[in-house]
Design a protein around this motif. Structure first.
Motif, PDB file in Angstrom:
ATOM      1  N   LEU A  19       0.831  -1.191   0.000  1.00  0.00           N
ATOM      2  CA  LEU A  19       0.000   0.000   0.000  1.00  0.00           C
ATOM      3  C   LEU A  19       0.872   1.249   0.000  1.00  0.00           C
ATOM      4  CD1 LEU A  19      -2.708  -0.965   2.650  1.00  0.00           C
ATOM      5  CD2 LEU A  19      -2.932  -1.034   0.172  1.00  0.00           C
ATOM      6  N   TYR A  20       0.249   2.374  -0.392  1.00  0.00           N
ATOM      7  CA  TYR A  20       0.973   3.636  -0.315  1.00  0.00           C
ATOM      8  C   TYR A  20       1.256   3.953   1.153  1.00  0.00           C
ATOM      9  CZ  TYR A  20      -3.549   5.447   1.098  1.00  0.00           C
ATOM     10  OH  TYR A  20      -4.726   5.653   1.760  1.00  0.00           O
ATOM     11  N   LYS A  21       2.226   4.791   1.403  1.00  0.00           N
ATOM     12  CA  LYS A  21       2.562   5.162   2.775  1.00  0.00           C
ATOM     13  C   LYS A  21       1.408   5.946   3.393  1.00  0.00           C
ATOM     14  CE  LYS A  21       7.545   5.353   1.988  1.00  0.00           C
ATOM     15  NZ  LYS A  21       8.750   6.217   2.038  1.00  0.00           N
ATOM     16  N   GLN A  22       1.025   5.567   4.608  1.00  0.00           N
ATOM     17  CA  GLN A  22      -0.144   6.158   5.232  1.00  0.00           C
ATOM     18  C   GLN A  22       0.003   7.659   5.483  1.00  0.00           C
ATOM     19  OE1 GLN A  22      -3.085   4.712   5.737  1.00  0.00           O
ATOM     20  NE2 GLN A  22      -2.340   2.856   4.779  1.00  0.00           N
ATOM     21  N   GLU A  23       1.234   8.129   5.639  1.00  0.00           N
ATOM     22  CA  GLU A  23       1.404   9.558   5.880  1.00  0.00           C
ATOM     23  C   GLU A  23       1.287  10.368   4.601  1.00  0.00           C
ATOM     24  OE1 GLU A  23       3.733   7.293   6.213  1.00  0.00           O
ATOM     25  OE2 GLU A  23       5.660   7.948   5.397  1.00  0.00           O
ATOM     26  N   THR A  24       1.169   9.703   3.487  1.00  0.00           N
ATOM     27  CA  THR A  24       1.070  10.388   2.206  1.00  0.00           C
ATOM     28  C   THR A  24      -0.311  10.138   1.628  1.00  0.00           C
ATOM     29  OG1 THR A  24       3.434  10.007   1.826  1.00  0.00           O
ATOM     30  CG2 THR A  24       2.109  10.657  -0.068  1.00  0.00           C
ATOM     31  N   ASN A  25      -1.175  11.131   1.699  1.00  0.00           N
ATOM     32  CA  ASN A  25      -2.533  11.017   1.175  1.00  0.00           C
ATOM     33  C   ASN A  25      -2.809  12.168   0.215  1.00  0.00           C
ATOM     34  OD1 ASN A  25      -3.359   8.710   2.812  1.00  0.00           O
ATOM     35  ND2 ASN A  25      -3.318  10.128   4.543  1.00  0.00           N
ATOM     36  N   PRO A  26      -2.307  12.071  -1.021  1.00  0.00           N
ATOM     37  CA  PRO A  26      -2.529  13.182  -1.960  1.00  0.00           C
ATOM     38  C   PRO A  26      -4.020  13.393  -2.216  1.00  0.00           C
ATOM     39  CG  PRO A  26      -1.701  11.238  -3.098  1.00  0.00           C
ATOM     40  CD  PRO A  26      -1.576  10.962  -1.637  1.00  0.00           C
ATOM     41  N   LEU A  27      -4.376  14.626  -2.512  1.00  0.00           N
ATOM     42  CA  LEU A  27      -5.778  14.955  -2.717  1.00  0.00           C
ATOM     43  C   LEU A  27      -6.277  14.375  -4.039  1.00  0.00           C
ATOM     44  CD1 LEU A  27      -7.372  18.290  -1.710  1.00  0.00           C
ATOM     45  CD2 LEU A  27      -8.272  16.997  -3.629  1.00  0.00           C
ATOM     46  N   VAL A  28      -7.451  13.784  -3.985  1.00  0.00           N
ATOM     47  CA  VAL A  28      -8.070  13.150  -5.151  1.00  0.00           C
ATOM     48  C   VAL A  28      -9.335  13.915  -5.514  1.00  0.00           C
ATOM     49  CG1 VAL A  28      -8.977  11.010  -6.130  1.00  0.00           C
ATOM     50  CG2 VAL A  28      -7.278  10.922  -4.287  1.00  0.00           C
ATOM     51  N   SER A  29      -9.498  14.237  -6.790  1.00  0.00           N
ATOM     52  CA  SER A  29     -10.743  14.824  -7.284  1.00  0.00           C
ATOM     53  C   SER A  29     -11.648  13.698  -7.777  1.00  0.00           C
ATOM     54  CB  SER A  29     -10.466  15.801  -8.427  1.00  0.00           C
ATOM     55  OG  SER A  29      -9.681  16.889  -7.981  1.00  0.00           O
ATOM     56  N   VAL A  30     -12.751  13.467  -7.065  1.00  0.00           N
ATOM     57  CA  VAL A  30     -13.735  12.454  -7.467  1.00  0.00           C
ATOM     58  C   VAL A  30     -14.781  13.159  -8.315  1.00  0.00           C
ATOM     59  CG1 VAL A  30     -15.403  10.745  -6.687  1.00  0.00           C
ATOM     60  CG2 VAL A  30     -13.325  11.157  -5.359  1.00  0.00           C
ATOM     61  N   ILE A  31     -14.870  12.787  -9.591  1.00  0.00           N
ATOM     62  CA  ILE A  31     -15.694  13.506 -10.561  1.00  0.00           C
ATOM     63  C   ILE A  31     -16.948  12.688 -10.878  1.00  0.00           C
ATOM     64  CG2 ILE A  31     -15.761  14.527 -12.865  1.00  0.00           C
ATOM     65  CD1 ILE A  31     -12.678  14.693 -12.708  1.00  0.00           C
ATOM     66  N   VAL A  32     -18.114  13.278 -10.611  1.00  0.00           N
ATOM     67  CA  VAL A  32     -19.394  12.601 -10.833  1.00  0.00           C
ATOM     68  C   VAL A  32     -20.244  13.445 -11.786  1.00  0.00           C
ATOM     69  CG1 VAL A  32     -21.502  11.701  -9.789  1.00  0.00           C
ATOM     70  CG2 VAL A  32     -19.329  11.554  -8.542  1.00  0.00           C
ATOM     71  N   PRO A  33     -20.383  13.035 -13.050  1.00  0.00           N
ATOM     72  CA  PRO A  33     -21.285  13.751 -13.963  1.00  0.00           C
ATOM     73  C   PRO A  33     -22.718  13.293 -13.740  1.00  0.00           C
ATOM     74  CG  PRO A  33     -20.230  11.940 -15.120  1.00  0.00           C
ATOM     75  CD  PRO A  33     -19.688  11.926 -13.710  1.00  0.00           C
ATOM     76  N   THR A  34     -23.680  14.189 -13.961  1.00  0.00           N
ATOM     77  CA  THR A  34     -25.068  13.815 -13.707  1.00  0.00           C
ATOM     78  C   THR A  34     -26.015  14.644 -14.552  1.00  0.00           C
ATOM     79  OG1 THR A  34     -26.667  13.361 -11.941  1.00  0.00           O
ATOM     80  CG2 THR A  34     -25.465  15.448 -11.827  1.00  0.00           C
ATOM     81  N   LYS A  35     -27.189  14.090 -14.759  1.00  0.00           N
ATOM     82  CA  LYS A  35     -28.331  14.827 -15.302  1.00  0.00           C
ATOM     83  C   LYS A  35     -29.584  14.298 -14.614  1.00  0.00           C
ATOM     84  CE  LYS A  35     -31.155  15.999 -19.289  1.00  0.00           C
ATOM     85  NZ  LYS A  35     -31.401  15.857 -20.749  1.00  0.00           N
ATOM     86  N   ASP A  36     -30.188  15.133 -13.750  1.00  0.00           N
ATOM     87  CA  ASP A  36     -31.393  14.744 -13.014  1.00  0.00           C
ATOM     88  C   ASP A  36     -31.185  13.397 -12.303  1.00  0.00           C
ATOM     89  OD1 ASP A  36     -32.877  17.080 -13.577  1.00  0.00           O
ATOM     90  OD2 ASP A  36     -33.221  16.357 -15.608  1.00  0.00           O
ATOM     91  N   ARG A  37     -32.232  12.553 -12.269  1.00  0.00           N
ATOM     92  CA  ARG A  37     -32.186  11.245 -11.607  1.00  0.00           C
ATOM     93  C   ARG A  37     -31.619  11.342 -10.191  1.00  0.00           C
ATOM     94  NH1 ARG A  37     -33.084   6.528 -14.372  1.00  0.00           N
ATOM     95  NH2 ARG A  37     -33.285   5.774 -12.221  1.00  0.00           N
ATOM     96  N   ILE A  38     -32.214  12.196  -9.355  1.00  0.00           N
ATOM     97  CA  ILE A  38     -31.691  12.298  -7.998  1.00  0.00           C
ATOM     98  C   ILE A  38     -31.957  11.026  -7.192  1.00  0.00           C
ATOM     99  CG2 ILE A  38     -31.892  14.808  -7.996  1.00  0.00           C
ATOM    100  CD1 ILE A  38     -34.253  14.481  -6.071  1.00  0.00           C
ATOM    101  N   ASP A  39     -32.839  10.145  -7.702  1.00  0.00           N
ATOM    102  CA  ASP A  39     -32.998   8.850  -7.047  1.00  0.00           C
ATOM    103  C   ASP A  39     -31.705   8.053  -7.085  1.00  0.00           C
ATOM    104  OD1 ASP A  39     -33.542   8.785  -9.904  1.00  0.00           O
ATOM    105  OD2 ASP A  39     -34.112   6.682  -9.653  1.00  0.00           O
ATOM    106  N   LEU A  40     -30.876   8.309  -8.095  1.00  0.00           N
ATOM    107  CA  LEU A  40     -29.547   7.692  -8.175  1.00  0.00           C
ATOM    108  C   LEU A  40     -28.484   8.596  -7.563  1.00  0.00           C
ATOM    109  CD1 LEU A  40     -29.687   6.434 -11.865  1.00  0.00           C
ATOM    110  CD2 LEU A  40     -29.914   5.023  -9.820  1.00  0.00           C
ATOM    111  N   LEU A  41     -28.604   9.883  -7.839  1.00  0.00           N
ATOM    112  CA  LEU A  41     -27.560  10.819  -7.437  1.00  0.00           C
ATOM    113  C   LEU A  41     -27.448  10.947  -5.923  1.00  0.00           C
ATOM    114  CD1 LEU A  41     -25.439  12.883  -8.341  1.00  0.00           C
ATOM    115  CD2 LEU A  41     -27.256  14.625  -8.299  1.00  0.00           C
ATOM    116  N   VAL A  42     -28.569  11.019  -5.221  1.00  0.00           N
ATOM    117  CA  VAL A  42     -28.513  11.196  -3.772  1.00  0.00           C
ATOM    118  C   VAL A  42     -27.788  10.031  -3.084  1.00  0.00           C
ATOM    119  CG1 VAL A  42     -29.867  11.383  -1.654  1.00  0.00           C
ATOM    120  CG2 VAL A  42     -30.507  12.727  -3.675  1.00  0.00           C
ATOM    121  N   PRO A  43     -28.148   8.756  -3.365  1.00  0.00           N
ATOM    122  CA  PRO A  43     -27.382   7.661  -2.748  1.00  0.00           C
ATOM    123  C   PRO A  43     -25.909   7.684  -3.128  1.00  0.00           C
ATOM    124  CG  PRO A  43     -29.441   6.832  -3.660  1.00  0.00           C
ATOM    125  CD  PRO A  43     -29.289   8.243  -4.153  1.00  0.00           C
ATOM    126  N   CYS A  44     -25.615   8.077  -4.368  1.00  0.00           N
ATOM    127  CA  CYS A  44     -24.218   8.157  -4.807  1.00  0.00           C
ATOM    128  C   CYS A  44     -23.457   9.174  -3.972  1.00  0.00           C
ATOM    129  CB  CYS A  44     -24.160   8.541  -6.289  1.00  0.00           C
ATOM    130  SG  CYS A  44     -22.493   8.834  -6.928  1.00  0.00           S
TER     131      CYS A  44
END
Length: 238
Positions: A1-26
């Protein structure tokens, strides 16, 4: 595993169009079930039309979340390319809006491989809502272009083995931003919606990067629920 003291920032990208029934749980599952300590969540709203969608997006107050508005015609590859260009962090995770987090260590596991210098991108183990396997790597040639692994030829299930593949699905994929940009990102001209993830993996493979499937990153995928199933692309070429 990567070294625990090193946690680079990750951009989690979620595209969406409506469907909040899916988006909210996501969104809620990402924010409440992700142990990895250093991430931002970028929600890309592509032409949502319903008031309830806008109300929900406006209601999110978490400092880790930003909402980007995209009013151009739907082109998944273009959307992802443009958002990545705007993200200032070293790592990116592509995540469909019909994904639900069920394993708190999902992003830790993806990052543990993505940080290796020889790795191009990392994919997860995805389940259907009934907990049957939906994705455990991609094999080229299935269904005319590429298909998700079910069983290998001798019948032994390989779902729980970390391994290299030619490709993994872009429904959940982590990689370095610099590597993504070095191969030109997704092909938004010829592959605006489907098989852009396969093409990306093949381009990474040509540069001798490894494509990793990590079964300890576990999520649920309500497959193609918001944009529809892939159509056959008989004229598709790498």
């Amino acid at each position: 595993l990567y070294k625990q003291e090193t946690n680079p920032l990750v951009s989690v990208i979620v595209p969406t169009k409506d469907r909040i029934d899916l988006l909210v749980p996501c969104i809620e599952s990402i924010l409440t079930k992700t142990d990895y300590p250093n991430f931002e969540l970028v929600i890309v709203d592509n032409n949502s039309e319903l008031d309830e969608t806008h109300e929900y997006l406006n209601s999110i107050k978490d400092s880790r979340v930003q909402v980007m508005i995209d009013r151009k015609p739907f082109n998944h590859s273009r959307i992802m390319n443009e958002v990545v260009e705007r993200c200032g962090h070293e790592y990116i995770t592509f995540l469909n809006n019909d994904i639900e987090v069920i394993s708190n260590e999902w992003l830790d596991m993806l990052m543990s491989d993505a940080m290796r210098p020889d790795v191009g991108c990392v994919g997860a183990k995805l389940f259907y809502p009934d907990m049957n396997i939906q994705h455990a790597g991609v094999i080229l040639g299935l269904r005319g272009v590429a298909g998700h692994v079910k069983k290998c030829n001798d019948g032994f299930i390989r779902y729980d083995c970390k391994q290299f593949y030619s490709a993994v699905t872009g429904a959940c994929m982590t990689l370095r931003k610099s590597i993504f940009e070095s191969v030109g990102g997704f092909n938004d001209k010829k592959l605006p919606t489907h098989f852009n993830d396969i093409d990306l993996c093949l381009k990474l493979g040509k540069k001798n990067y490894k494509i990793v499937y990590n079964p300890r990153a576990v999520l649920i995928h309500h497959e193609s629920a918001s944009r529809g199933n892939p159509t056959e692309m008989k004229n598709w070429k790498e």
